[in-house]
Design an enzyme around this catalytic site. Structure first.
Site, PDB file in Angstrom:
ATOM      1  N   ASP A  14      38.003  54.984  46.371  1.00 63.12           N
ATOM      2  CA  ASP A  14      37.230  53.726  46.429  1.00 63.12           C
ATOM      3  C   ASP A  14      36.061  53.754  45.450  1.00 63.12           C
ATOM      4  O   ASP A  14      35.521  54.820  45.134  1.00 63.12           O
ATOM      5  CB  ASP A  14      36.721  53.525  47.872  1.00 63.12           C
ATOM      6  CG  ASP A  14      36.349  52.070  48.136  1.00 63.12           C
ATOM      7  OD1 ASP A  14      36.647  51.201  47.287  1.00 63.12           O
ATOM      8  OD2 ASP A  14      35.748  51.808  49.204  1.00 63.12           O
TER       9      ASP A  14
ATOM     10  N   ASN B 246      35.971  51.875  42.327  1.00 65.82           N
ATOM     11  CA  ASN B 246      36.259  51.587  40.917  1.00 65.82           C
ATOM     12  C   ASN B 246      35.481  50.366  40.423  1.00 65.82           C
ATOM     13  O   ASN B 246      34.937  50.378  39.325  1.00 65.82           O
ATOM     14  CB  ASN B 246      37.756  51.315  40.722  1.00 65.82           C
ATOM     15  CG  ASN B 246      38.604  52.539  40.953  1.00 65.82           C
ATOM     16  OD1 ASN B 246      38.095  53.648  41.089  1.00 65.82           O
ATOM     17  ND2 ASN B 246      39.915  52.344  40.998  1.00 65.82           N
TER      18      ASN B 246
ATOM     19  N   ARG C   9      35.843  44.937  36.256  1.00 66.32           N
ATOM     20  CA  ARG C   9      36.408  45.776  37.321  1.00 66.32           C
ATOM     21  C   ARG C   9      37.628  46.584  36.860  1.00 66.32           C
ATOM     22  O   ARG C   9      37.806  47.745  37.230  1.00 66.32           O
ATOM     23  CB  ARG C   9      36.818  44.902  38.517  1.00 66.32           C
ATOM     24  CG  ARG C   9      35.649  44.304  39.278  1.00 66.32           C
ATOM     25  CD  ARG C   9      36.163  43.439  40.442  1.00 66.32           C
ATOM     26  NE  ARG C   9      36.973  44.222  41.368  1.00 66.32           N
ATOM     27  CZ  ARG C   9      36.479  44.986  42.331  1.00 66.32           C
ATOM     28  NH1 ARG C   9      35.179  45.039  42.518  1.00 66.32           N
ATOM     29  NH2 ARG C   9      37.269  45.668  43.121  1.00 66.32           N
TER      30      ARG C   9
ATOM     31  N   HIS D 273      39.238  50.589  37.223  1.00 68.85           N
ATOM     32  CA  HIS D 273      40.561  51.061  37.664  1.00 68.85           C
ATOM     33  C   HIS D 273      41.171  51.973  36.597  1.00 68.85           C
ATOM     34  O   HIS D 273      41.825  52.970  36.918  1.00 68.85           O
ATOM     35  CB  HIS D 273      41.492  49.879  37.931  1.00 68.85           C
ATOM     36  CG  HIS D 273      41.022  48.994  39.063  1.00 68.85           C
ATOM     37  ND1 HIS D 273      40.570  49.496  40.255  1.00 68.85           N
ATOM     38  CD2 HIS D 273      40.922  47.634  39.166  1.00 68.85           C
ATOM     39  CE1 HIS D 273      40.225  48.486  41.053  1.00 68.85           C
ATOM     40  NE2 HIS D 273      40.416  47.363  40.420  1.00 68.85           N
TER      41      HIS D 273
ATOM     42  N   ASN E 217      44.997  44.681  49.990  1.00 72.50           N
ATOM     43  CA  ASN E 217      44.562  44.454  48.601  1.00 72.50           C
ATOM     44  C   ASN E 217      45.329  43.331  47.905  1.00 72.50           C
ATOM     45  O   ASN E 217      44.907  42.843  46.854  1.00 72.50           O
ATOM     46  CB  ASN E 217      44.674  45.740  47.764  1.00 72.50           C
ATOM     47  CG  ASN E 217      43.619  46.787  48.079  1.00 72.50           C
ATOM     48  OD1 ASN E 217      43.871  47.985  47.971  1.00 72.50           O
ATOM     49  ND2 ASN E 217      42.414  46.369  48.463  1.00 72.50           N
ATOM     50  N   TRP E 218      46.444  42.875  48.501  1.00 71.69           N
ATOM     51  CA  TRP E 218      47.158  41.724  47.924  1.00 71.69           C
ATOM     52  C   TRP E 218      46.268  40.492  47.923  1.00 71.69           C
ATOM     53  O   TRP E 218      46.504  39.544  47.185  1.00 71.69           O
ATOM     54  CB  TRP E 218      48.448  41.426  48.698  1.00 71.69           C
ATOM     55  CG  TRP E 218      49.524  42.460  48.518  1.00 71.69           C
ATOM     56  CD1 TRP E 218      50.003  43.302  49.472  1.00 71.69           C
ATOM     57  CD2 TRP E 218      50.257  42.763  47.319  1.00 71.69           C
ATOM     58  NE1 TRP E 218      50.981  44.118  48.938  1.00 71.69           N
ATOM     59  CE2 TRP E 218      51.166  43.802  47.629  1.00 71.69           C
ATOM     60  CE3 TRP E 218      50.241  42.257  46.008  1.00 71.69           C
ATOM     61  CZ2 TRP E 218      52.037  44.339  46.683  1.00 71.69           C
ATOM     62  CZ3 TRP E 218      51.118  42.796  45.064  1.00 71.69           C
ATOM     63  CH2 TRP E 218      51.998  43.828  45.408  1.00 71.69           C
TER      64      TRP E 218
ATOM     65  N   ARG F   8      43.343  40.270  46.801  1.00 65.72           N
ATOM     66  CA  ARG F   8      42.387  40.253  45.670  1.00 65.72           C
ATOM     67  C   ARG F   8      42.796  39.198  44.633  1.00 65.72           C
ATOM     68  O   ARG F   8      43.929  38.716  44.641  1.00 65.72           O
ATOM     69  CB  ARG F   8      42.348  41.640  45.027  1.00 65.72           C
ATOM     70  CG  ARG F   8      41.719  42.653  45.953  1.00 65.72           C
ATOM     71  CD  ARG F   8      41.322  43.906  45.224  1.00 65.72           C
ATOM     72  NE  ARG F   8      40.644  44.811  46.140  1.00 65.72           N
ATOM     73  CZ  ARG F   8      39.982  45.884  45.780  1.00 65.72           C
ATOM     74  NH1 ARG F   8      39.893  46.195  44.505  1.00 65.72           N
ATOM     75  NH2 ARG F   8      39.396  46.635  46.667  1.00 65.72           N
TER      76      ARG F   8
HETATM   77  C1  IPE Z   1      40.752  50.886  50.422  1.00 62.53           C
HETATM   78  O1  IPE Z   1      39.759  50.411  49.592  1.00 62.53           O
HETATM   79  C2  IPE Z   1      42.080  50.794  49.739  1.00 62.53           C
HETATM   80  C3  IPE Z   1      42.252  51.645  48.568  1.00 62.53           C
HETATM   81  C4  IPE Z   1      41.435  52.595  48.176  1.00 62.53           C
HETATM   82  C5  IPE Z   1      43.457  51.440  47.816  1.00 62.53           C
HETATM   83  P1  IPE Z   1      39.184  48.922  49.749  1.00 62.53           P
HETATM   84  O2  IPE Z   1      38.093  48.799  48.759  1.00 62.53           O
HETATM   85  O3  IPE Z   1      40.278  47.936  49.650  1.00 62.53           O
HETATM   86  O4  IPE Z   1      38.639  48.951  51.240  1.00 62.53           O
HETATM   87  P2  IPE Z   1      37.669  47.976  52.033  1.00 62.53           P
HETATM   88  O5  IPE Z   1      38.281  46.632  51.988  1.00 62.53           O
HETATM   89  O6  IPE Z   1      36.346  47.998  51.334  1.00 62.53           O
HETATM   90  O7  IPE Z   1      37.578  48.544  53.399  1.00 62.53           O
HETATM   91  C1  IPE Z   2      39.325  51.196  44.752  1.00 62.18           C
HETATM   92  O1  IPE Z   2      38.222  50.652  44.133  1.00 62.18           O
HETATM   93  C2  IPE Z   2      40.618  50.762  44.116  1.00 62.18           C
HETATM   94  C3  IPE Z   2      41.430  49.856  44.931  1.00 62.18           C
HETATM   95  C4  IPE Z   2      41.141  49.441  46.123  1.00 62.18           C
HETATM   96  C5  IPE Z   2      42.674  49.401  44.352  1.00 62.18           C
HETATM   97  P1  IPE Z   2      37.719  49.194  44.472  1.00 62.18           P
HETATM   98  O2  IPE Z   2      38.402  48.251  43.562  1.00 62.18           O
HETATM   99  O3  IPE Z   2      37.854  48.897  45.910  1.00 62.18           O
HETATM  100  O4  IPE Z   2      36.185  49.303  44.070  1.00 62.18           O
HETATM  101  P2  IPE Z   2      34.949  48.650  44.826  1.00 62.18           P
HETATM  102  O5  IPE Z   2      35.034  49.059  46.268  1.00 62.18           O
HETATM  103  O6  IPE Z   2      35.078  47.176  44.655  1.00 62.18           O
HETATM  104  O7  IPE Z   2      33.762  49.227  44.138  1.00 62.18           O
HETATM  105 MG    MG Z   3      36.636  49.155  47.520  1.00 62.56          MG
END
Ligand code: IPE
Ligand code: IPE
Ligand code: MG
Length: 259
Positions: free
Chosen positions: A30, A32, A43, A47, A78-79, A81
């Site tokens: 988490d 990225n 963003r 990744h 995450n779908w 997003r």
């Molecule tokens: C959890 O991270 C999923 C992954 C690392 C792939 P998220 O960033 O989606 O989690 P929440 O929504 O903040 O709990």
């Molecule tokens: C984790 O990083 C990667 C995925 C969930 C795919 P994030 O994209 O959730 O990064 P933050 O939490 O927004 O910083």
């Molecule tokens: Mg996150």
């Protein structure tokens, strides 16, 4: 000395006992997006940098002798997003699978995936499945990617599979025990999670491996995933090795070897 090597030097010195390595490490990668924002980048750049951490951590885990590593790469949730970010993540997955082909095969790593893979775009799913098939006989480490994965969904599917067996007369309800239930989860033969790591300062499971992590030691770090590299992995494992895993028993029972 760069800021990076300055920071990683003491961490990298963390002593690791090869005899008590976690058999299965699971990582919620988490931060990225926040990493990118801190750098003034989009963003997606976070990744991309995070994919470099994946390479480094996989290599380090394999070199240490960790048997199983499960990485939460994309959750069922995450779908939701923005479509462009989802698309970028799917392209990154595709690139990762192509670019890591030799690394995975040369290092005897079995690539495995859990989650609702049917939801992945065809180009990514085909590449992933091909390397999974090719590496299926590899034995040194299982690298499991959680893609379109949800822990509750995993448990529900296992329950449904068992219910179907009962309805078809293949299984008696009283034969359902923890071992059988566990074998129907997507992680199948993988050992239970010993160490669960989450980066970026968040302290929650976000629906990851709910059953499999029942007795996992949890390690939370403020480091964003793109900054999590070999020294940070060693630090997490060293912290794990300091923990006393009691599994409900008392400290005295463990140290006396009492039963
Ligand atoms: C959890 O991270 C999923 C992954 C690392 C792939 P998220 O960033 O989606 O989690 P929440 O929504 O903040 O709990
Ligand atoms: C984790 O990083 C990667 C995925 C969930 C795919 P994030 O994209 O959730 O990064 P933050 O939490 O927004 O910083
Ligand atoms: Mg996150």
């Amino acid at each position: 000395m760069s800021a990076d090597s300055f920071r990683s030097a003491p961490l990298g010195a963390a002593p690791i006992d090869p005899a008590t390595l976690p058999r299965h490490i699971a990582v919620i990668m988490d931060g990225n997006g926040r990493w990118a924002r801190q750098q003034g980048l989009e963003r997606v750049a976070g990744h991309e940098e995070g994919a470099k951490s994946v390479r480094t951590v996989v290599r380090a885990a394999r070199a240490l002798g960790v048997r199983a590593l499960t990485l939460f790469a994309f959750s069922e949730q995450n779908w939701g997003r923005p479509p462009l970010e989802v698309e970028a993540l799917m392209r990154l997955l595709y690139r990762y699978v192509l670019e890591e082909h030799n690394e995975i095969m040369d290092n005897d790593i079995r690539l495995f995936a859990i989650g609702d893979l049917h939801r992945l775009p065809t180009f990514a799913r085909v590449a992933l499945k091909a390397l999974m098939k090719l590496s299926a006989g590899n034995k040194s480490m299982t690298l499991c990617l959680a893609l379109s994965y949800g822990g509750r969904e995993d448990v529900v599917l296992a329950a449904r599979a068992l219910a179907e067996d009962v309805a078809a007369g293949r299984l008696a309800p009283e034969d359902i025990d923890e071992t059988l239930f566990e074998s129907r989860l997507s992680t199948g033969e993988m050992p239970p999670v010993d160490l669960m790591i989450r980066t970026s300062g968040e302290q929650r499971l976000s629906n990851f491996l709910l059953w499999q992590a029942a007795y996992a030691e949890l390690f939370f770090t403020d480091e964003m995933w793109p900054d999590f590299r070999k020294p940070q992995l060693l630090e997490a494992i060293a912290a794990y090795q300091q923990r006393e895993r009691r599994f409900g028993r008392t400290s005295a029972q463990l140290s006396d070897g009492e039963s």
